[in-house]
Design a protein around this motif. Sequence first.
Motif, PDB file in Angstrom:
ATOM      1  N   GLY A   1       3.250  15.670  -5.086  1.00 25.59           N
ATOM      2  CA  GLY A   1       4.602  15.291  -5.611  1.00 25.59           C
ATOM      3  C   GLY A   1       4.288  14.541  -6.971  1.00 25.59           C
ATOM      4  N   ILE A   2       4.854  13.415  -6.945  1.00 24.62           N
ATOM      5  CA  ILE A   2       4.570  12.635  -8.106  1.00 24.62           C
ATOM      6  C   ILE A   2       3.165  12.151  -8.438  1.00 24.62           C
ATOM      7  CG2 ILE A   2       5.448  10.406  -9.387  1.00 24.62           C
ATOM      8  CD1 ILE A   2       8.165  11.052  -8.407  1.00 24.62           C
ATOM      9  N   ASN A   3       2.514  12.525  -9.483  1.00 26.70           N
ATOM     10  CA  ASN A   3       1.263  11.947  -9.391  1.00 26.70           C
ATOM     11  C   ASN A   3       1.068  10.684 -10.054  1.00 26.70           C
ATOM     12  OD1 ASN A   3       1.230  12.355 -12.382  1.00 26.70           O
ATOM     13  ND2 ASN A   3       0.795  14.384 -12.409  1.00 26.70           N
ATOM     14  N   GLY A   4      -0.147  10.199 -10.082  1.00 25.80           N
ATOM     15  CA  GLY A   4      -0.348   8.856 -10.656  1.00 25.80           C
ATOM     16  C   GLY A   4       0.153   8.650 -12.166  1.00 25.80           C
ATOM     17  N   ILE A   5      -0.069   9.518 -13.038  1.00 28.36           N
ATOM     18  CA  ILE A   5       0.229   9.434 -14.341  1.00 28.36           C
ATOM     19  C   ILE A   5       1.811   9.192 -14.291  1.00 28.36           C
ATOM     20  CG2 ILE A   5       0.404  10.539 -16.707  1.00 28.36           C
ATOM     21  CD1 ILE A   5      -2.362   9.614 -15.777  1.00 28.36           C
ATOM     22  N   GLU A   6       2.380  10.041 -13.550  1.00 24.46           N
ATOM     23  CA  GLU A   6       3.993  10.104 -13.952  1.00 24.46           C
ATOM     24  C   GLU A   6       4.632   8.682 -13.114  1.00 24.46           C
ATOM     25  OE1 GLU A   6       5.050  14.839 -13.434  1.00 24.46           O
ATOM     26  OE2 GLU A   6       4.643  13.471 -11.654  1.00 24.46           O
ATOM     27  N   ALA A   7       3.696   8.323 -12.182  1.00 30.08           N
ATOM     28  CA  ALA A   7       4.139   6.881 -11.712  1.00 30.08           C
ATOM     29  C   ALA A   7       4.053   5.799 -12.638  1.00 30.08           C
ATOM     30  CB  ALA A   7       3.261   6.738 -10.093  1.00 30.08           C
ATOM     31  N   ILE A   8       2.890   5.765 -13.065  1.00 32.41           N
ATOM     32  CA  ILE A   8       2.497   4.920 -14.258  1.00 32.41           C
ATOM     33  C   ILE A   8       3.756   4.805 -15.375  1.00 32.41           C
ATOM     34  CG2 ILE A   8       1.042   4.109 -15.912  1.00 32.41           C
ATOM     35  CD1 ILE A   8      -1.150   5.126 -14.182  1.00 32.41           C
ATOM     36  N   GLU A   9       4.141   5.806 -15.647  1.00 31.14           N
ATOM     37  CA  GLU A   9       5.034   5.982 -16.665  1.00 31.14           C
ATOM     38  C   GLU A   9       6.536   5.548 -16.230  1.00 31.14           C
ATOM     39  OE1 GLU A   9       5.195  10.350 -17.500  1.00 31.14           O
ATOM     40  OE2 GLU A   9       3.614  10.048 -19.308  1.00 31.14           O
TER      41      GLU A   9
ATOM     42  N   ILE B   1       0.936  -1.264  -0.146  1.00 32.75           N
ATOM     43  CA  ILE B   1       0.000   0.032  -0.168  1.00 32.75           C
ATOM     44  C   ILE B   1       0.872   1.160  -0.105  1.00 32.75           C
ATOM     45  CG2 ILE B   1      -1.712   1.368   1.311  1.00 32.75           C
ATOM     46  CD1 ILE B   1      -2.978  -1.421   2.369  1.00 32.75           C
ATOM     47  N   ALA B   2       0.837   2.378  -0.793  1.00 32.58           N
ATOM     48  CA  ALA B   2       1.578   3.291  -0.904  1.00 32.58           C
ATOM     49  C   ALA B   2       0.528   4.533  -0.855  1.00 32.58           C
ATOM     50  CB  ALA B   2       2.293   3.372  -2.361  1.00 32.58           C
ATOM     51  N   LYS B   3       1.214   5.731  -0.454  1.00 37.19           N
ATOM     52  CA  LYS B   3       0.459   6.825   0.041  1.00 37.19           C
ATOM     53  C   LYS B   3       0.677   7.897  -1.355  1.00 37.19           C
ATOM     54  CE  LYS B   3       0.860   5.997   4.774  1.00 37.19           C
ATOM     55  NZ  LYS B   3       1.453   6.740   6.039  1.00 37.19           N
ATOM     56  N   SER B   4       1.738   7.702  -2.028  1.00 35.30           N
ATOM     57  CA  SER B   4       1.952   8.709  -2.917  1.00 35.30           C
ATOM     58  C   SER B   4       2.935   8.133  -4.308  1.00 35.30           C
ATOM     59  CB  SER B   4       3.214   9.602  -2.578  1.00 35.30           C
ATOM     60  OG  SER B   4       4.397   8.801  -2.261  1.00 35.30           O
TER      61      SER B   4
ATOM     62  N   MET C   1      -4.429   2.698  -8.986  1.00 30.67           N
ATOM     63  CA  MET C   1      -3.575   3.953  -8.921  1.00 30.67           C
ATOM     64  C   MET C   1      -4.493   5.111  -8.939  1.00 30.67           C
ATOM     65  SD  MET C   1      -0.473   5.355  -9.022  1.00 30.67           S
ATOM     66  CE  MET C   1       0.885   4.146  -9.698  1.00 30.67           C
ATOM     67  N   ASP C   2      -4.199   5.916  -7.881  1.00 29.24           N
ATOM     68  CA  ASP C   2      -5.027   7.374  -7.846  1.00 29.24           C
ATOM     69  C   ASP C   2      -4.300   8.211  -8.792  1.00 29.24           C
ATOM     70  OD1 ASP C   2      -6.632   9.552  -7.000  1.00 29.24           O
ATOM     71  OD2 ASP C   2      -5.777   9.863  -5.254  1.00 29.24           O
ATOM     72  N   ILE C   3      -5.116   9.126  -9.323  1.00 27.14           N
ATOM     73  CA  ILE C   3      -4.317  10.265 -10.166  1.00 27.14           C
ATOM     74  C   ILE C   3      -3.530  11.370  -9.700  1.00 27.14           C
ATOM     75  CG2 ILE C   3      -4.538  11.758 -12.421  1.00 27.14           C
ATOM     76  CD1 ILE C   3      -6.287   9.806 -13.393  1.00 27.14           C
ATOM     77  N   GLN C   4      -4.563  11.923  -8.882  1.00 28.38           N
ATOM     78  CA  GLN C   4      -4.091  13.279  -8.188  1.00 28.38           C
ATOM     79  C   GLN C   4      -3.780  13.106  -6.814  1.00 28.38           C
ATOM     80  OE1 GLN C   4      -4.121  15.973 -10.112  1.00 28.38           O
ATOM     81  NE2 GLN C   4      -3.266  17.148  -8.244  1.00 28.38           N
ATOM     82  N   MET C   5      -2.202  13.015  -6.814  1.00 30.47           N
ATOM     83  CA  MET C   5      -1.423  12.994  -5.574  1.00 30.47           C
ATOM     84  C   MET C   5      -0.441  14.008  -5.336  1.00 30.47           C
ATOM     85  SD  MET C   5      -1.141   8.698  -4.964  1.00 30.47           S
ATOM     86  CE  MET C   5      -0.546   8.285  -6.656  1.00 30.47           C
TER      87      MET C   5
END
Length: 532
Positions: A61-69, A34-37, A55-59
């Motif tokens: 720091g690094i948002n969901g889209i950037e994390a997916i990439e 489980i991750a918070k960011s 994956m939540d999108i709006q977080m």
Amino acid sequence: MLKVMIVDDEQIVRDGLQFILDKDFVNNLETVAIAKSGREAIEKYSLFRPDIILMDIQMPGINGIEAIESIQEIDKRVKFVIISAYEQFEYAKQALSLGVDDYILKPINRNKLVDVLKGVVGKIQKEMASKQKELEIQEKLDRVLPVLEYGYIYSILMNNAFEKENIDYHSLLGIHKDYGYIMVIDFGEGDNPLELANKIGTGVRNNMQYQKIRHTIKYKVGSIVGPLMVNRIIVLVYEDMPEDEYPQRVRAVELAQSIEEHLTSITDSAVYIGIGSCYKHHRLNLSYNEAVSAISKMTDEHVLHIKDAKKNIDKERQYSFTKIKSDQDYLLTKIEEGNLPEVERRLETFFTKLGRDYEDSMDIVKKICSELLVLVNASAFRNGVYSQDDSIMNDLDTLRSMGTFYNVKSWCSRYVMEITKGIKNDKETKVSAVISEAMTYIKDNHQKDIRLKDVAEIVSISPQYFSKIFKDELGVNFIDYLTSIRMNEAKLMLREGQLSIKEICYKIGYNDPNYFSRLFKKVEGISPTEFQ
């Protein structure tokens, strides 16, 4: 069981997702992280490697889209389900462009989430089944592929008789290039590729490591690898049409040197690689012949291209007339010994080196071979194989009339082997006559104090050689044979009962009755007295 990671900056959302997963997917989904960011999601992905990420999108720091990439840079196979309170077209469009599997809005509808996850699970299971099928097919291909490659190599060796089949092989093996060249790899023991020792033994050892050898070559270059034939492997390296011969040759030599280095380390044997020129597929048999020829032209190298070999020979002939004379002298000693295996082996080496340096100068070849025939013929006369000497002129005329190196080699080899067989047979006949004479002398003189050197002198042979041939032919040494003659004579006298044991002892050649009694018991198992 598939692994899931939940990523959301809100505790209530994380707890809710965890509850649904535990309730509805207890048997096939396991929450491993489980991750918070976005940053935490990237870090935990590397640790836990989940199959599905919510994956939540709006977080922050690094948002969901950037994390997916970032995660997709590590592994493209991960399945993503986007969860967001923001029903914005740009977010959805950007997420879908990344290959996200589905998109769920907050507040989360339990039934919708369950349906989405079931769809994702089904997709993963389908992919896994497809992958398993691919692996099974690949395993079957891995078993069939060597058979196809062996067939292709054999068709090349059979020249142009299978041109249509070669085209079929290209299709079956996925070869999209029409050109290639042959490497011939020889394994053995020794520093000279022309005189490798223990070829069969080396082949047996390397056969146990054949798969490792094959994979080593395949790893180096796209190629067809033939089977291990005694101590040789034939490799076809396919190429684009070479615009310039020299760069292609340099690449081939560098590749062969790399292969030679690796194979030497894994096989613990000497490795020699001959390389042929690049040809179109229907002429690859020419490249094979050149590769074999390159090995025969090696001096102190382990890798040689046929074009470099020709330049070396043009620069300096390695097989000097001094070396030729030395080899002829050695060959003559073995001929006079009647040593057929060694004569055959040395003839092969002699003609291999002769062909390497002088095949294009047939006048020189014929002169060298004429000299050899005269020497061999003289040896035949000395050993009584020939009774007349006029046949040598006819033999020399026959030699001079031949047009090709192959014909000269074949005819001369047969000629020399025939004389060697004659000498061998003559020696064996003479040995039998010598032993027969020795046996007669021993029987007629066993009552005397005769020794091995006395008998050897009678038959005019050195004591050492006489001892060897006596044992080889009769299976017993001289002293045992003499003892058996004397014991047989003693038993005859004992049965007649006319002489005492002491008298018998002296009559059969012994001076000590006690020694005679002990020897008789050792040979016969009972004493002379008991025998009476």
